[in-house]
Motif scaffolding. Structure first.
Motif, PDB file in Angstrom:
ATOM      1  N   GLY A  17     -34.266  -3.482 -26.884  1.00  0.00           N
ATOM      2  CA  GLY A  17     -34.493  -2.322 -26.031  1.00  0.00           C
ATOM      3  C   GLY A  17     -34.474  -2.565 -24.544  1.00  0.00           C
ATOM      4  O   GLY A  17     -35.099  -1.815 -23.789  1.00  0.00           O
ATOM      5  N   VAL A  18     -33.749  -3.559 -24.082  1.00  0.00           N
ATOM      6  CA  VAL A  18     -33.688  -3.863 -22.649  1.00  0.00           C
ATOM      7  C   VAL A  18     -33.177  -2.666 -21.847  1.00  0.00           C
ATOM      8  O   VAL A  18     -33.606  -2.438 -20.713  1.00  0.00           O
ATOM      9  CB  VAL A  18     -32.811  -5.115 -22.390  1.00  0.00           C
ATOM     10  N   HIS A  19     -32.317  -1.853 -22.446  1.00  0.00           N
ATOM     11  CA  HIS A  19     -31.793  -0.682 -21.741  1.00  0.00           C
ATOM     12  C   HIS A  19     -32.904   0.307 -21.386  1.00  0.00           C
ATOM     13  O   HIS A  19     -32.776   1.071 -20.439  1.00  0.00           O
ATOM     14  CB  HIS A  19     -30.696   0.000 -22.563  1.00  0.00           C
ATOM     15  N   LEU A  41     -35.774  -0.537 -20.216  1.00  0.00           N
ATOM     16  CA  LEU A  41     -36.308  -1.009 -18.929  1.00  0.00           C
ATOM     17  C   LEU A  41     -35.510  -0.426 -17.772  1.00  0.00           C
ATOM     18  O   LEU A  41     -36.069  -0.082 -16.727  1.00  0.00           O
ATOM     19  CB  LEU A  41     -36.260  -2.540 -18.851  1.00  0.00           C
ATOM     20  N   TYR A  42     -34.211  -0.321 -17.953  1.00  0.00           N
ATOM     21  CA  TYR A  42     -33.328   0.185 -16.906  1.00  0.00           C
ATOM     22  C   TYR A  42     -33.719   1.608 -16.493  1.00  0.00           C
ATOM     23  O   TYR A  42     -33.620   1.967 -15.322  1.00  0.00           O
ATOM     24  CB  TYR A  42     -31.883   0.133 -17.407  1.00  0.00           C
ATOM     25  N   LEU A  43     -34.178   2.412 -17.459  1.00  0.00           N
ATOM     26  CA  LEU A  43     -34.588   3.774 -17.158  1.00  0.00           C
ATOM     27  C   LEU A  43     -36.099   3.905 -16.965  1.00  0.00           C
ATOM     28  O   LEU A  43     -36.608   5.014 -16.833  1.00  0.00           O
ATOM     29  CB  LEU A  43     -34.132   4.738 -18.271  1.00  0.00           C
ATOM     30  N   GLY A  44     -36.801   2.780 -16.960  1.00  0.00           N
ATOM     31  CA  GLY A  44     -38.240   2.821 -16.727  1.00  0.00           C
ATOM     32  C   GLY A  44     -39.047   3.300 -17.921  1.00  0.00           C
ATOM     33  O   GLY A  44     -40.178   3.756 -17.764  1.00  0.00           O
ATOM     34  N   ARG A  45     -38.507   3.179 -19.090  1.00  0.00           N
ATOM     35  CA  ARG A  45     -39.211   3.585 -20.319  1.00  0.00           C
ATOM     36  C   ARG A  45     -39.863   2.356 -20.946  1.00  0.00           C
ATOM     37  O   ARG A  45     -39.382   1.809 -21.943  1.00  0.00           O
ATOM     38  CB  ARG A  45     -38.236   4.242 -21.279  1.00  0.00           C
ATOM     39  N   TYR A  46     -40.960   1.966 -20.349  1.00  0.00           N
ATOM     40  CA  TYR A  46     -41.605   0.702 -20.708  1.00  0.00           C
ATOM     41  C   TYR A  46     -42.216   0.716 -22.100  1.00  0.00           C
ATOM     42  O   TYR A  46     -42.171  -0.297 -22.810  1.00  0.00           O
ATOM     43  CB  TYR A  46     -42.644   0.337 -19.653  1.00  0.00           C
ATOM     44  N   LYS A  47     -42.772   1.829 -22.532  1.00  0.00           N
ATOM     45  CA  LYS A  47     -43.387   1.895 -23.864  1.00  0.00           C
ATOM     46  C   LYS A  47     -42.338   1.715 -24.955  1.00  0.00           C
ATOM     47  O   LYS A  47     -42.579   1.014 -25.946  1.00  0.00           O
ATOM     48  CB  LYS A  47     -44.126   3.217 -24.048  1.00  0.00           C
ATOM     49  N   ARG A  48     -41.189   2.341 -24.793  1.00  0.00           N
ATOM     50  CA  ARG A  48     -40.113   2.178 -25.782  1.00  0.00           C
ATOM     51  C   ARG A  48     -39.628   0.733 -25.813  1.00  0.00           C
ATOM     52  O   ARG A  48     -39.355   0.185 -26.875  1.00  0.00           O
ATOM     53  CB  ARG A  48     -38.942   3.101 -25.469  1.00  0.00           C
ATOM     54  N   ILE A 107     -41.336  -1.995 -25.050  1.00  0.00           N
ATOM     55  CA  ILE A 107     -42.352  -2.836 -25.697  1.00  0.00           C
ATOM     56  C   ILE A 107     -42.342  -2.633 -27.204  1.00  0.00           C
ATOM     57  O   ILE A 107     -42.404  -3.609 -27.971  1.00  0.00           O
ATOM     58  CB  ILE A 107     -43.743  -2.555 -25.084  1.00  0.00           C
ATOM     59  N   ALA A 108     -42.227  -1.382 -27.654  1.00  0.00           N
ATOM     60  CA  ALA A 108     -42.194  -1.105 -29.097  1.00  0.00           C
ATOM     61  C   ALA A 108     -41.000  -1.790 -29.763  1.00  0.00           C
ATOM     62  O   ALA A 108     -41.149  -2.427 -30.813  1.00  0.00           O
ATOM     63  CB  ALA A 108     -42.154   0.397 -29.339  1.00  0.00           C
ATOM     64  N   GLU A 109     -39.829  -1.673 -29.160  1.00  0.00           N
ATOM     65  CA  GLU A 109     -38.644  -2.291 -29.755  1.00  0.00           C
ATOM     66  C   GLU A 109     -38.708  -3.813 -29.700  1.00  0.00           C
ATOM     67  O   GLU A 109     -38.275  -4.489 -30.634  1.00  0.00           O
ATOM     68  CB  GLU A 109     -37.377  -1.784 -29.074  1.00  0.00           C
ATOM     69  N   LEU A 110     -39.241  -4.343 -28.620  1.00  0.00           N
ATOM     70  CA  LEU A 110     -39.371  -5.795 -28.512  1.00  0.00           C
ATOM     71  C   LEU A 110     -40.328  -6.327 -29.572  1.00  0.00           C
ATOM     72  O   LEU A 110     -40.055  -7.354 -30.209  1.00  0.00           O
ATOM     73  CB  LEU A 110     -39.846  -6.178 -27.106  1.00  0.00           C
ATOM     74  N   ILE A 111     -41.427  -5.631 -29.781  1.00  0.00           N
ATOM     75  CA  ILE A 111     -42.390  -6.045 -30.808  1.00  0.00           C
ATOM     76  C   ILE A 111     -41.732  -6.018 -32.183  1.00  0.00           C
ATOM     77  O   ILE A 111     -41.890  -6.964 -32.974  1.00  0.00           O
ATOM     78  CB  ILE A 111     -43.656  -5.164 -30.760  1.00  0.00           C
TER      79      ILE A 111
END
Length: 136
Positions: free
Chosen positions: A56-58, A60-67, A69-73
């Motif tokens: 979910g690095v993309h 981060l590009y749009l500032g959607r930090y919760k998404r 973190i969820a995808e990274l987890i």
């Protein structure tokens, strides 16, 4: 943001905003475009980040930090499942992530246009706010 939003609705909102911005004074319009240039995101960058990087690095590009973190987890859990020998869980998580990410890859143009329209509208609202230093 709604992935299923008809293209015509998005285009109508963009056109309405263009007309509103054109009605601003020169100083306000200049301020709008200066601020907009700082916040506008490129759909191709979003798509590239989605295509080449897992987790979910993309977002981060749009500032959607919760998404992000969820995808990274979920990605870390999938990797740990493979390392622990529980391939079934890892595969299920990776397939679920792929099914969630593929539409975002194919709809990247629309997703980023919606993001850019929303940010532009926020800038416009700030400028027309009576407390704006650009109001005359």
């Amino acid at each position: 943001m709604n992935w299923l939003e008809p293209q015509e609705q998005l285009e109508a909102r963009e056109e309405q905003l263009r007309q509103q911005v054109n009605a601003l004074s020169d100083a306000e319009r200049k301020a709008f475009y200066q601020e907009q240039s700082k916040l506008i995101k490129d759909p191709d960058t979003y798509a590239t980040l989605n295509y080449f990087f897992l987790g979910g690095v993309h977002h981060l590009y749009l500032g959607r930090y919760k998404r992000f973190i969820a995808e990274l987890i979920l990605l870390v859990i999938a990797i740990l499942s493979f390392l622990a020998g529980s391939n079934g869980l890892g595969i299920v998580i990776l397939v679920a992530l792929a099914l969630y990410e593929l539409p975002q890859l194919f709809l990247s143009q629309k997703i980023v246009r919606q993001y850019n329209e929303a940010k532009s509208r926020e800038i416009y609202e700030q400028i027309i706010n009576s407390g704006s230093p650009y109001r005359q």
